[in-house]
Scaffold this motif. Structure first.
Motif, mmCIF file in Angstrom:
data_model
loop_
_atom_site.group_PDB
_atom_site.id
_atom_site.type_symbol
_atom_site.label_atom_id
_atom_site.label_comp_id
_atom_site.label_asym_id
_atom_site.label_seq_id
_atom_site.Cartn_x
_atom_site.Cartn_y
_atom_site.Cartn_z
ATOM 1 N N SER A 198 0.818 -1.204 0.000
ATOM 2 C CA SER A 198 0.000 0.000 0.000
ATOM 3 C C SER A 198 0.860 1.266 0.000
ATOM 4 C CB SER A 198 -0.928 -0.006 1.215
ATOM 5 O OG SER A 198 -1.734 1.137 1.222
ATOM 6 N N VAL A 199 1.899 1.279 0.798
ATOM 7 C CA VAL A 199 2.812 2.417 0.871
ATOM 8 C C VAL A 199 3.537 2.591 -0.460
ATOM 9 C CG1 VAL A 199 4.901 3.295 1.994
ATOM 10 C CG2 VAL A 199 3.106 2.260 3.363
ATOM 11 N N GLN A 200 3.790 1.484 -1.145
ATOM 12 C CA GLN A 200 4.508 1.506 -2.420
ATOM 13 C C GLN A 200 3.585 1.735 -3.616
ATOM 14 O OE1 GLN A 200 6.584 -2.250 -2.355
ATOM 15 N NE2 GLN A 200 8.006 -1.560 -0.786
ATOM 16 N N GLY A 201 2.292 1.969 -3.337
ATOM 17 C CA GLY A 201 1.340 2.255 -4.406
ATOM 18 C C GLY A 201 0.803 1.030 -5.125
ATOM 19 N N ARG A 202 0.996 -0.145 -4.523
ATOM 20 C CA ARG A 202 0.487 -1.386 -5.116
ATOM 21 C C ARG A 202 -0.792 -1.818 -4.392
ATOM 22 N NH1 ARG A 202 5.633 -3.720 -3.685
ATOM 23 N NH2 ARG A 202 4.378 -5.436 -2.925
ATOM 24 N N GLU A 203 -1.476 -2.772 -4.963
ATOM 25 C CA GLU A 203 -2.690 -3.299 -4.353
ATOM 26 C C GLU A 203 -2.343 -4.062 -3.078
ATOM 27 O OE1 GLU A 203 -5.012 -5.582 -7.117
ATOM 28 O OE2 GLU A 203 -4.495 -4.220 -8.741
ATOM 29 N N ILE A 204 -3.091 -3.816 -2.018
ATOM 30 C CA ILE A 204 -2.814 -4.458 -0.727
ATOM 31 C C ILE A 204 -2.947 -5.972 -0.835
ATOM 32 C CG2 ILE A 204 -5.158 -4.282 0.210
ATOM 33 C CD1 ILE A 204 -1.846 -3.787 2.154
ATOM 34 N N GLU A 205 -3.792 -6.461 -1.742
ATOM 35 C CA GLU A 205 -3.974 -7.907 -1.912
ATOM 36 C C GLU A 205 -2.684 -8.593 -2.375
ATOM 37 O OE1 GLU A 205 -6.046 -5.598 -3.310
ATOM 38 O OE2 GLU A 205 -7.709 -5.851 -1.918
ATOM 39 N N LYS A 206 -1.741 -7.825 -2.930
ATOM 40 C CA LYS A 206 -0.484 -8.380 -3.414
ATOM 41 C C LYS A 206 0.654 -8.203 -2.415
ATOM 42 C CE LYS A 206 -1.852 -7.960 -8.145
ATOM 43 N NZ LYS A 206 -1.600 -7.533 -9.475
ATOM 44 N N CYS A 207 0.335 -7.723 -1.239
ATOM 45 C CA CYS A 207 1.357 -7.483 -0.218
ATOM 46 C C CYS A 207 1.824 -8.805 0.400
ATOM 47 C CB CYS A 207 0.811 -6.573 0.875
ATOM 48 S SG CYS A 207 2.112 -5.922 1.969
ATOM 49 N N TRP A 208 3.078 -8.840 0.801
ATOM 50 C CA TRP A 208 3.662 -10.023 1.443
ATOM 51 C C TRP A 208 2.862 -10.434 2.672
ATOM 52 C CZ3 TRP A 208 5.063 -9.796 6.494
ATOM 53 C CH2 TRP A 208 5.250 -8.530 7.042
ATOM 54 N N CYS A 209 2.277 -9.464 3.346
ATOM 55 C CA CYS A 209 1.596 -9.754 4.615
ATOM 56 C C CYS A 209 0.318 -10.565 4.455
ATOM 57 C CB CYS A 209 1.294 -8.461 5.362
ATOM 58 S SG CYS A 209 0.006 -7.443 4.621
ATOM 59 N N MET A 210 -0.221 -10.585 3.258
ATOM 60 C CA MET A 210 -1.466 -11.318 3.042
ATOM 61 C C MET A 210 -1.267 -12.832 3.169
ATOM 62 S SD MET A 210 -3.396 -8.823 2.844
ATOM 63 C CE MET A 210 -5.006 -9.241 2.259
ATOM 64 N N GLN A 211 -0.023 -13.278 3.143
ATOM 65 C CA GLN A 211 0.287 -14.702 3.259
ATOM 66 C C GLN A 211 0.797 -15.061 4.659
ATOM 67 O OE1 GLN A 211 -0.493 -16.613 0.611
ATOM 68 N NE2 GLN A 211 -1.144 -14.709 -0.332
ATOM 69 N N LYS A 212 0.789 -14.109 5.583
ATOM 70 C CA LYS A 212 1.353 -14.313 6.919
ATOM 71 C C LYS A 212 0.270 -14.312 7.986
ATOM 72 C CE LYS A 212 5.531 -14.257 5.336
ATOM 73 N NZ LYS A 212 6.292 -15.460 5.240
ATOM 74 N N VAL A 213 0.608 -14.889 9.127
ATOM 75 C CA VAL A 213 -0.272 -14.889 10.293
ATOM 76 C C VAL A 213 0.330 -13.940 11.319
ATOM 77 C CG1 VAL A 213 -1.171 -16.286 12.188
ATOM 78 C CG2 VAL A 213 -1.008 -17.260 9.881
ATOM 79 N N PHE A 214 -0.494 -13.061 11.838
ATOM 80 C CA PHE A 214 -0.069 -12.103 12.855
ATOM 81 C C PHE A 214 -0.758 -12.462 14.169
ATOM 82 C CE2 PHE A 214 0.519 -10.153 8.824
ATOM 83 C CZ PHE A 214 1.562 -9.257 8.947
ATOM 84 N N THR A 215 0.017 -12.738 15.192
ATOM 85 C CA THR A 215 -0.561 -13.114 16.482
ATOM 86 C C THR A 215 -0.959 -11.875 17.276
ATOM 87 O OG1 THR A 215 1.547 -13.090 17.653
ATOM 88 C CG2 THR A 215 0.917 -15.167 16.568
ATOM 89 N N SER A 216 -1.837 -12.073 18.226
ATOM 90 C CA SER A 216 -2.225 -10.952 19.092
ATOM 91 C C SER A 216 -1.034 -10.473 19.913
ATOM 92 C CB SER A 216 -3.396 -11.342 19.997
ATOM 93 O OG SER A 216 -3.046 -12.439 20.805
ATOM 94 N N ASP A 217 -0.112 -11.389 20.240
ATOM 95 C CA ASP A 217 1.089 -10.988 20.982
ATOM 96 C C ASP A 217 1.951 -10.023 20.166
ATOM 97 O OD1 ASP A 217 0.477 -12.423 23.252
ATOM 98 O OD2 ASP A 217 1.606 -14.199 22.622
ATOM 99 N N LEU A 218 2.007 -10.223 18.851
ATOM 100 C CA LEU A 218 2.758 -9.309 18.001
ATOM 101 C C LEU A 218 2.123 -7.921 18.026
ATOM 102 C CD1 LEU A 218 5.073 -8.915 15.924
ATOM 103 C CD2 LEU A 218 3.380 -9.407 14.167
ATOM 104 N N PHE A 219 0.809 -7.858 17.890
ATOM 105 C CA PHE A 219 0.122 -6.569 17.904
ATOM 106 C C PHE A 219 0.285 -5.849 19.245
ATOM 107 C CE2 PHE A 219 -2.284 -8.477 14.321
ATOM 108 C CZ PHE A 219 -1.958 -7.518 13.370
ATOM 109 N N LYS A 220 0.387 -6.598 20.312
ATOM 110 C CA LYS A 220 0.587 -5.995 21.638
ATOM 111 C C LYS A 220 1.936 -5.292 21.750
ATOM 112 C CE LYS A 220 -2.345 -9.295 24.060
ATOM 113 N NZ LYS A 220 -2.347 -10.471 24.936
ATOM 114 N N GLN A 221 2.896 -5.669 20.883
ATOM 115 C CA GLN A 221 4.219 -5.036 20.902
ATOM 116 C C GLN A 221 4.212 -3.654 20.253
ATOM 117 O OE1 GLN A 221 7.413 -7.607 19.475
ATOM 118 N NE2 GLN A 221 6.142 -9.378 19.974
ATOM 119 N N ILE A 222 3.170 -3.347 19.488
ATOM 120 C CA ILE A 222 3.082 -2.054 18.822
ATOM 121 C C ILE A 222 2.649 -1.011 19.852
ATOM 122 C CG2 ILE A 222 1.951 -0.727 17.005
ATOM 123 C CD1 ILE A 222 1.423 -3.442 15.593
#
Length: 69
Positions: free
Chosen positions: A21-45
């Protein structure tokens, strides 16, 4: 790490997040769409940084490694 105002940087470590998204591409093509984000990771933000920038691939990989211990 508080939000630096640069949404291309990870709010946890400050590295480039390579967000499509920051690079002007479609978010559906972002690397993150293939990853799992745990609630513990979000708590670190930091609260003031949540929802303002994406986490980087290194922090996502580190969460997986730490979770395997």
């Amino acid at each position: 790490m508080a939000f630096s105002g640069d949404d291309s940087r990870c709010p946890i470590c400050g590295e480039k997040n390579n967000c499509a998204s920051v690079q002007g591409r479609e978010i559906e093509k972002c690397w993150c769409m293939q990853k799992v984000f745990t609630s513990d990771l979000f708590k670190q933000i930091p609260l003031e940084s949540r929802g303002k920038a994406c986490v980087c691939v290194k922090c996502v990989a580190r969460q997986k490694k730490e979770g395997e211990d």
